[in-house]
Scaffold this active site. Structure first.
Site, PDB file in Angstrom:
ATOM      1  CG  ASP A  15      10.184  -4.921  -4.743  1.00  0.00           C
ATOM      2  OD1 ASP A  15       9.781  -6.087  -4.550  1.00  0.00           O
ATOM      3  OD2 ASP A  15       9.569  -3.923  -4.332  1.00  0.00           O
ATOM      4  CB  SER A  23       3.039  -2.652  -4.115  1.00  0.00           C
ATOM      5  OG  SER A  23       3.439  -1.857  -3.033  1.00  0.00           O
ATOM      6  CG  HIS A  52       6.843  -5.691  -1.937  1.00  0.00           C
ATOM      7  ND1 HIS A  52       7.373  -4.693  -2.729  1.00  0.00           N
ATOM      8  CD2 HIS A  52       5.588  -5.271  -1.627  1.00  0.00           C
ATOM      9  CE1 HIS A  52       6.485  -3.728  -2.873  1.00  0.00           C
ATOM     10  NE2 HIS A  52       5.393  -4.044  -2.214  1.00  0.00           N
TER      11      HIS A  52
END
Length: 355
Positions: free
Chosen positions: A120, A198, A90
């Protein structure tokens, strides 16, 4: 009188000297063993962590010119000696360009090696002419224990190379994505994770990579003490395949399933399992003798086999089934617990590479 004035003047000079130099410093002493260990771990790990910025190309409505605009930021880390960098899918999703900044300030354009949205996970590659940062030492996640210390390094809110610490709060968590898929086997931690973290590494107290920070649960968008990380065992399997072939082929039984119809049949028949709707000819399920549903006169669906367990672990949704199969590799032989005609049976199937 004069002597009193001299004493007063001396006192004032002393006070002035104290004011000029400030209060005396109290010696601290040596850092304790725990502090030194964390500092050493951070200093040895931060070189391997990178700051990722992405941009996308857009066409101006009036001039029709194409230009790049900033899209987002995130973190990543060196995976191997070839310059491959692992980050979240993402972080780079929808971007047309990505750049990677190293801890020493060097900045390079990145190319996409491959990605798996289901996990992911994405792999980028940069060309570093010299003094390439080393990959992080690899740990394991299958033997993690709730309560053990963990450390997150990343770039939250653009505040580069930030260290936070916490513990493993829970294991084998599941998190729903916006696209309807579910990421399974996640590590839950209370180490502060915020936007920009992230793709950054989650380390154990030995400085080994045990996970990749991927998401938080927070009504406000900031850290609420509930963060999630993709386990390193998953990364080791998926990233290795992405680097080798550019894609990840998940292990497959060669069956067709449907989430909506599965929910309908589960509720109607009071069965917590995954119903086999179709068996692909020549596939693992066909070789194992799994039976598909059939449609009889009047468009009546007659259920076939319902898969209840994979390798001794229960499955009750198609997403959970895929997650359990993903614990294996193509070519592995797995034992399936199946409900057939109201009776539980056990069959074995050799998994194939998915499409």
């Amino acid at each position: 009188m004069r002597r009193g004035l001299r004493l007063l003047a001396s006192l004032l000079l002393g006070l002035a000297a104290v004011a000029a130099h400030g209060r005396p410093v109290t010696p601290r002493g040596a850092l304790n063993e725990g502090e030194r260990a964390v500092i050493d771990m951070f200093e040895s790990s931060k070189r391997s962590v990178v700051y990722i910025t992405t941009s996308e190309r857009v066409r101006d409505f009036w001039t029709r010119n194409i230009r790049s605009i900033p899209k987002g930021t995130g973190s990543g880390f060196f995976w191997d000696e070839q310059g491959d960098i692992v980050t979240n899918y993402h972080v780079i999703a929808g971007a047309s360009e990505a750049r990677v900044r190293l801890n020493d300030g060097r900045d390079y354009p990145a190319s996409l090696v491959g990605a798996s949205q289901f996990h992911d996970i994405a792999v980028l590659r940069i060309r570093v002419p010299g003094n390439r940062p080393p990959p992080l030492p690899l740990g394991t996640s299958h033997d993690l224990r709730v309560g053990q210390s963990v450390y997150a390094i990343g770039n939250p809110f653009g505040l580069d190379w930030t260290l936070t610490r916490g513990i493993v709060s829970a294991l084998d968590r599941a998190l729903d994505n916006d696209d309807g898929t579910t990421i399974e086997h996640l590590i839950q931690t209370d180490a502060a994770i915020n936007p920009g973290n992230s793709g950054g590494p989650l380390l154990d107290s030995a400085g080994r990579l045990i996970g990749m920070n991927t998401a938080i649960y927070s009504p406000s968008g900031a850290s609420a003490g509930i963060g999630f990380a993709v386990p390193v065992d998953t990364m080791n399997r998926v990233a290795t395949a992405l680097i080798a072939t550019g894609k990840y082929a998940p292990p497959s039984l060669g069956i067709e399933i449907d989430p909506d119809l599965n929910g309908f049949l589960s509720e109607r028949l009071n069965v917590q399992g995954v119903f086999v709707l179709r068996v692909r000819p020549g596939g693992p399920a066909a070789a194992a003798g799994l039976r598909a549903a059939r449609i009889e006169r009047g468009n009546v669906i007659v259920p076939g086999d319902a898969i209840l367990e994979v390798g001794g672990k229960a499955v009750d949704t198609p997403t959970k089934l895929q997650a359990r199969l993903d614990d294996f590799n193509p070519g592995d032989r797995v034992r399936l617990g199946v409900l057939r005609g109201g009776r539980r049976v056990t069959v074995e199937a050799t998994l194939a590479a998915g499409r």
